[in-house]
Write a protein that holds these residues in place. Structure first.
Motif, PDB file in Angstrom:
ATOM      1  N   THR A 136       2.788   1.607  -3.302  1.00  0.00           N
ATOM      2  CA  THR A 136       1.937   2.084  -4.393  1.00  0.00           C
ATOM      3  C   THR A 136       1.658   3.580  -4.245  1.00  0.00           C
ATOM      4  OG1 THR A 136       0.946  -0.120  -4.552  1.00  0.00           O
ATOM      5  CG2 THR A 136      -0.215   1.682  -5.663  1.00  0.00           C
ATOM      6  N   GLU A 137       1.445   4.052  -3.013  1.00  0.00           N
ATOM      7  CA  GLU A 137       1.252   5.491  -2.771  1.00  0.00           C
ATOM      8  C   GLU A 137       2.454   6.267  -3.296  1.00  0.00           C
ATOM      9  OE1 GLU A 137      -1.115   7.470  -1.517  1.00  0.00           O
ATOM     10  OE2 GLU A 137      -2.508   6.055  -0.590  1.00  0.00           O
ATOM     11  N   ALA A 166      -5.460  -6.375  -5.271  1.00  0.00           N
ATOM     12  CA  ALA A 166      -6.558  -5.655  -4.597  1.00  0.00           C
ATOM     13  C   ALA A 166      -6.033  -4.429  -3.848  1.00  0.00           C
ATOM     14  CB  ALA A 166      -7.309  -6.584  -3.654  1.00  0.00           C
ATOM     15  N   LYS A 167      -4.919  -4.570  -3.155  1.00  0.00           N
ATOM     16  CA  LYS A 167      -4.358  -3.445  -2.396  1.00  0.00           C
ATOM     17  C   LYS A 167      -3.847  -2.353  -3.339  1.00  0.00           C
ATOM     18  CE  LYS A 167      -3.157  -6.091   1.691  1.00  0.00           C
ATOM     19  NZ  LYS A 167      -2.076  -6.636   2.519  1.00  0.00           N
ATOM     20  N   GLU A 214      -6.813  -0.525  -4.852  1.00  0.00           N
ATOM     21  CA  GLU A 214      -7.448   0.401  -3.907  1.00  0.00           C
ATOM     22  C   GLU A 214      -6.729   1.749  -3.890  1.00  0.00           C
ATOM     23  OE1 GLU A 214      -8.369   0.748   0.849  1.00  0.00           O
ATOM     24  OE2 GLU A 214      -8.147  -1.250  -0.022  1.00  0.00           O
ATOM     25  N   VAL A 215      -5.406   1.727  -3.821  1.00  0.00           N
ATOM     26  CA  VAL A 215      -4.624   2.972  -3.837  1.00  0.00           C
ATOM     27  C   VAL A 215      -4.765   3.652  -5.186  1.00  0.00           C
ATOM     28  CG1 VAL A 215      -2.298   3.966  -3.705  1.00  0.00           C
ATOM     29  CG2 VAL A 215      -2.978   2.144  -2.115  1.00  0.00           C
ATOM     30  N   ASP A 265      -1.145  -9.056  -4.709  1.00  0.00           N
ATOM     31  CA  ASP A 265      -1.205  -7.670  -4.217  1.00  0.00           C
ATOM     32  C   ASP A 265      -2.188  -6.816  -5.015  1.00  0.00           C
ATOM     33  OD1 ASP A 265       0.713  -8.033  -2.209  1.00  0.00           O
ATOM     34  OD2 ASP A 265       2.374  -7.556  -3.565  1.00  0.00           O
ATOM     35  N   THR A 297       0.831  -1.201   0.000  1.00  0.00           N
ATOM     36  CA  THR A 297       0.000   0.000   0.000  1.00  0.00           C
ATOM     37  C   THR A 297       0.868   1.253   0.000  1.00  0.00           C
ATOM     38  OG1 THR A 297      -1.814  -1.139   1.114  1.00  0.00           O
ATOM     39  CG2 THR A 297      -1.793   1.257   1.279  1.00  0.00           C
TER      40      THR A 297
END
Length: 126
Positions: free
Chosen positions: A51-52, A86-87, A90-91, A84, A48
């Motif tokens: 990815t941010e 889904a995570k 989301e981001v 990974d 997460t």
């Protein structure tokens, strides 16, 4: 004619390539990995946070070229582990609230600096 885009707000290229290139009204952004441009260190936290950082790096390149995340028409997400997805999704979704770009997501065996995620983009700059 092409124009090279370079910003200190995104990681410097780690090889013989540009952060992005503008050709006409199209911007081709090189793959961004989770390197913090302030420290030049890899973000080693979870997917997460990685990815941010990738998305913030991509945003910095877009802004330097005179565009925004809304300018992006196509992305490719490269994942070390499709588990990974889904995570990352989301981001990713937080950066494209409406009218998201076309996208491909692929699992790869290895990425630069052994990171878990890399994202490149094509944008239309008006």
């Amino acid at each position: 004619m092409k124009k090279i885009i370079s910003t200190d707000s995104a990681p410097k290229a780690i090889g013989p390539y540009s952060q992005a290139v503008v050709a006409g009204q199209f911007l081709f952004a090189s793959g961004q990995i989770p390197i913090n441009p302030l420290t030049n260190e890899l973000v080693k936290a979870g997917i997460t946070q990685q990815t941010e950082q990738v998305m913030n790096n991509l945003k910095a390149v877009m802004e330097k070229a005179g565009g925004s995340m809304d300018s992006i028409v196509k992305t490719t997400i490269y994942l070390k582990n499709m588990g990974d997805f889904a995570k990352v999704n989301e981001v990713y979704g937080k950066y494209f609230v409406s009218n998201p770009p076309a996208r491909a997501t692929v699992e790869v065996s290895r990425l630069p600096k052994d990171v878990d995620v890399e994202i490149d983009a094509v944008a239309f700059i008006e």
